[in-house]
Design an enzyme around this catalytic site. Structure first.
Site, PDB file in Angstrom:
ATOM      1  CD  GLU A  46     -28.558  24.422  -5.957  1.00 41.24           C
ATOM      2  OE1 GLU A  46     -29.563  24.434  -6.812  1.00 41.24           O
ATOM      3  OE2 GLU A  46     -29.202  24.520  -4.853  1.00 41.24           O
TER       4      GLU A  46
ATOM      5  CG  HIS B 296     -29.499  21.135  -7.457  1.00 36.64           C
ATOM      6  ND1 HIS B 296     -30.567  21.980  -7.046  1.00 36.64           N
ATOM      7  CD2 HIS B 296     -30.764  20.237  -7.673  1.00 36.64           C
ATOM      8  CE1 HIS B 296     -31.680  21.843  -7.753  1.00 36.64           C
ATOM      9  NE2 HIS B 296     -32.316  20.596  -7.440  1.00 36.64           N
TER      10      HIS B 296
ATOM     11  NE  ARG C  71     -35.724  23.852  -6.829  1.00 34.22           N
ATOM     12  CZ  ARG C  71     -36.374  22.756  -7.403  1.00 34.22           C
ATOM     13  NH1 ARG C  71     -35.742  21.770  -6.712  1.00 34.22           N
ATOM     14  NH2 ARG C  71     -36.791  22.366  -9.122  1.00 34.22           N
TER      15      ARG C  71
END
Length: 302
Positions: free
Chosen positions: A246, A265, A218
């Site tokens: 993000e 991602h 993360r």
């Protein structure tokens, strides 16, 4: 039992469901149907705010099963008394392969060389070998073990770090004294209050010059501003599948920092991984219908 799952590729891997299970598909966009409020077993897509906002209005809800290994995005919305299960194990292969690809691409400067190709420049560069390196796996769980398995062929030394120490594995509390020994640091920790900002300016400062930081966990585990500063100074390089914020805004300085590889991602998002996750959902539904214990229950926040 009303089962609601995302309408996406791979859901045919659920397998045979019990006769009393009514399967419903969550549309990928638009408003959700009112009937979803009757869900007993819910499988939301990661970050689907439509479903998350309805959780507190589902009186029959008993189980929330994710398709992702991480559940940080779901925890703030999970109602009390509902069993929360993650999909740990289903994406190990995909993430481990991304990690290995990111390490090799970074050490062989493939991103920079691809840029030179697009400019039609024959630009010779000295690259590095992975063999002989020391690789830290920061977050030594099932994905960490999958990464280790794939690194065995590359003649590397390993430093294993997890939240708690055990044989052959260091505790996160020792991180400051360990980072300086690593040529490559692979971040695989879950996002929790204890790991937010863990790799801040002070911690990143322990990395040896030329170290490679690989984040498949993360983005908020890293201090992005401190990372950009070190990248611009040429102190280290990075391969990031996750960022903070993000999605990364188009004008963010991280995009243009030297020595960084960024992917959106997607490390765990392969069709095979989706099918494994949906196969787990099918198994969980059958367990639930038989009154058997569920797998991967999230307890104590993680």
């Amino acid at each position: 039992m009303n089962l609601w799952i995302p309408d996406q590729a791979g859901h045919d891997a659920l397998g045979q469901l019990p006769e009393d299970v009514s399967l419903h598909l969550i549309p990928s966009d638009g408003e959700l149907p009112d009937a979803i409020l009757g869900a007993e077993f819910l499988v939301p897509s990661a970050g689907d705010s439509r479903a998350l906002q309805l959780l507190s209005r589902m009186p029959a809800l008993r189980v929330v099963q994710t398709l992702s290994a991480g559940v940080d995005w779901l925890l703030p919305f999970a109602p009390g008394g509902v069993t929360l299960c993650d999909a740990a194990g289903s994406r190990d292969v995909a993430v481990a392969e991304w990690v290995l690809a990111a390490i090799l691409a970074s050490r062989k400067l493939l991103g920079e060389l691809r840029d030179s190709q697009r400019e039609h420049r024959w630009s010779w560069r000295a690259t590095s070998e992975l063999a002989g390196s020391t690789v830290m796996i920061l977050g030594y769980g099932t994905i960490g073990r999958a990464v280790e398995h794939r690194l065995k062929a590359f003649d590397v030394e390993l430093i294993r770090v997890a939240r708690t120490a055990r044989s052959g594995v260091h505790a996160v509390d020792e991180l400051g004294s360990l980072l300086g020994a690593a040529d490559v640091v692979v971040v695989l920790l879950p996002l929790t209050p204890a790991t937010v900002g863990l790799l801040d300016a002070e911690m990143l400062g322990h990395l040896r010059p030329g170290a490679l930081l690989v984040n498949a966990a993360r983005g908020a585990i890293l201090d992005t501003a401190a990372l950009v500063e070190l990248l611009n100074a040429g102190r280290l390089s990075a391969a990031l599948d996750v960022t903070d914020p993000e999605p990364l805004p188009a004008d963010h300085p991280l995009w243009d920092a030297p020595g960084v590889l960024i992917t959106p991602h997607l490390a765990g998002d392969t069709l095979a991984a989706e099918r494994r996750a949906f196969a787990l959902v099918g198994e969980q539904v059958r367990r639930y219908a038989r009154g058997e214990p569920l797998r991967n229950i999230v307890e104590g926040g993680y």
